[in-house]
Design a protein around this motif. Structure first.
Motif, PDB file in Angstrom:
ATOM      1  N   ALA A  27       0.876  -1.034  -0.289  1.00 23.20           N
ATOM      2  CA  ALA A  27      -0.178  -0.469  -0.199  1.00 23.20           C
ATOM      3  C   ALA A  27       0.823   1.453   0.322  1.00 23.20           C
ATOM      4  O   ALA A  27       0.397   1.977  -0.681  1.00 23.20           O
ATOM      5  CB  ALA A  27      -1.056   0.204   1.371  1.00 23.20           C
ATOM      6  N   GLU A  31       1.003   3.982  -2.871  1.00 22.50           N
ATOM      7  CA  GLU A  31       1.340   5.552  -2.209  1.00 22.50           C
ATOM      8  C   GLU A  31       1.747   5.800  -3.052  1.00 22.50           C
ATOM      9  O   GLU A  31       1.589   7.151  -3.169  1.00 22.50           O
ATOM     10  CB  GLU A  31       0.579   5.183  -1.285  1.00 22.50           C
ATOM     11  CG  GLU A  31       0.254   6.769  -0.592  1.00 22.50           C
ATOM     12  CD  GLU A  31      -0.493   6.672   0.713  1.00 22.50           C
ATOM     13  OE1 GLU A  31       0.270   7.894   1.700  1.00 22.50           O
ATOM     14  OE2 GLU A  31      -0.587   5.752   1.483  1.00 22.50           O
ATOM     15  N   LYS A  56      -7.960  -1.109  -3.253  1.00 28.94           N
ATOM     16  CA  LYS A  56      -7.141   0.142  -3.054  1.00 28.94           C
ATOM     17  C   LYS A  56      -5.791  -0.181  -3.748  1.00 28.94           C
ATOM     18  O   LYS A  56      -5.087   0.627  -4.320  1.00 28.94           O
ATOM     19  CB  LYS A  56      -6.295   0.224  -1.680  1.00 28.94           C
ATOM     20  CG  LYS A  56      -5.457   0.771  -0.662  1.00 28.94           C
ATOM     21  CD  LYS A  56      -5.264   0.082   0.490  1.00 28.94           C
ATOM     22  CE  LYS A  56      -4.113   1.427   0.872  1.00 28.94           C
ATOM     23  NZ  LYS A  56      -4.640   3.136   1.064  1.00 28.94           N
ATOM     24  N   ASN A  59      -6.654   0.972  -7.571  1.00 32.49           N
ATOM     25  CA  ASN A  59      -7.338   2.528  -7.474  1.00 32.49           C
ATOM     26  C   ASN A  59      -5.905   3.679  -8.321  1.00 32.49           C
ATOM     27  O   ASN A  59      -5.991   4.882  -8.476  1.00 32.49           O
ATOM     28  CB  ASN A  59      -7.410   3.393  -5.804  1.00 32.49           C
ATOM     29  CG  ASN A  59      -8.099   4.494  -5.751  1.00 32.49           C
ATOM     30  OD1 ASN A  59      -8.422   4.782  -7.017  1.00 32.49           O
ATOM     31  ND2 ASN A  59      -7.449   5.043  -4.754  1.00 32.49           N
TER      32      ASN A  59
END
Length: 179
Positions: A27, A31, A56, A59
């Motif tokens: 993650a 990000e 997630k 995305n």
């Protein structure tokens, strides 16, 4: 650069240390890193990638998730025992492929890195299932031979990897779990 990551352990969202570490690492990478492309490999015969995890990770525009329904025992035989059939045949070209907890596939492109959480299969084998011990030891044999970089979750794990597996310190890096 294209980075492949085995996220198959995320099929077990029991909030274990392995799940939390891998989920948070991926993650955070997705990000923060918009420059590189990511190919996430997921395989489980009976489980699915949790929908919240998939949402997630998908995305980001630089992420592709490749899902398969291979049983873990089959992948153990294919990759940890026979050590054949490159992961790149399933996910395509990668500059780096990061393995995690269960299997150690060969790569036909790029380099390989892995995460080692602990060496309980060597330190306290009497407290573990024999199947897990055999699978982990087979995987670690290939890690020792092929991984350019080994991520350890603590200095203690790094020390165990040096002492028990005899892997030189230049390949070992510590990335602590987040809070």
């Amino acid at each position: 650069m294209t980075i492949g990551i085995d996220i198959s352990q995320l099929a077990y969202p029991s909030k274990t240390g392995v799940y939390n570490y891998l989920y948070n690492l991926v993650a955070k990478l997705l990000e923060d890193d918009k420059k590189n492309n990511y190919v996430l490999f997921f395989s489980s015969l009976r489980r699915s990638l949790p929908s919240a995890v998939e949402a997630k990770f998908k995305n980001s525009k630089n992420v592709e998730i490749k899902k398969y329904k291979f049983p873990p025992t089959f992948l153990d035989i294919l990759w940890n025992i026979a050590h054949s059939f490159s992961i790149n045949r399933l996910i395509g070209y990668t500059d780096v492929f990061l393995t995690s907890d269960w299997t150690e596939p060969p790569v036909s492109t790029g380099r390989k890195a892995t995460i080692i959480y602990d060496l309980t299969v060597y330190k306290v084998p009497k407290e573990m299932d024999r199947k897990i011990i055999k699978t982990q030891r087979r995987k670690l044999k290939w890690v020792k031979k092929e991984s350019s970089m080994i991520i350890c979750i603590s200095e203690s794990t790094k020390r165990d990897v040096r002492e028990i597996l005899g892997i030189e310190k230049e390949r070992l890096n510590v990335i602590y779990p987040g809070l």
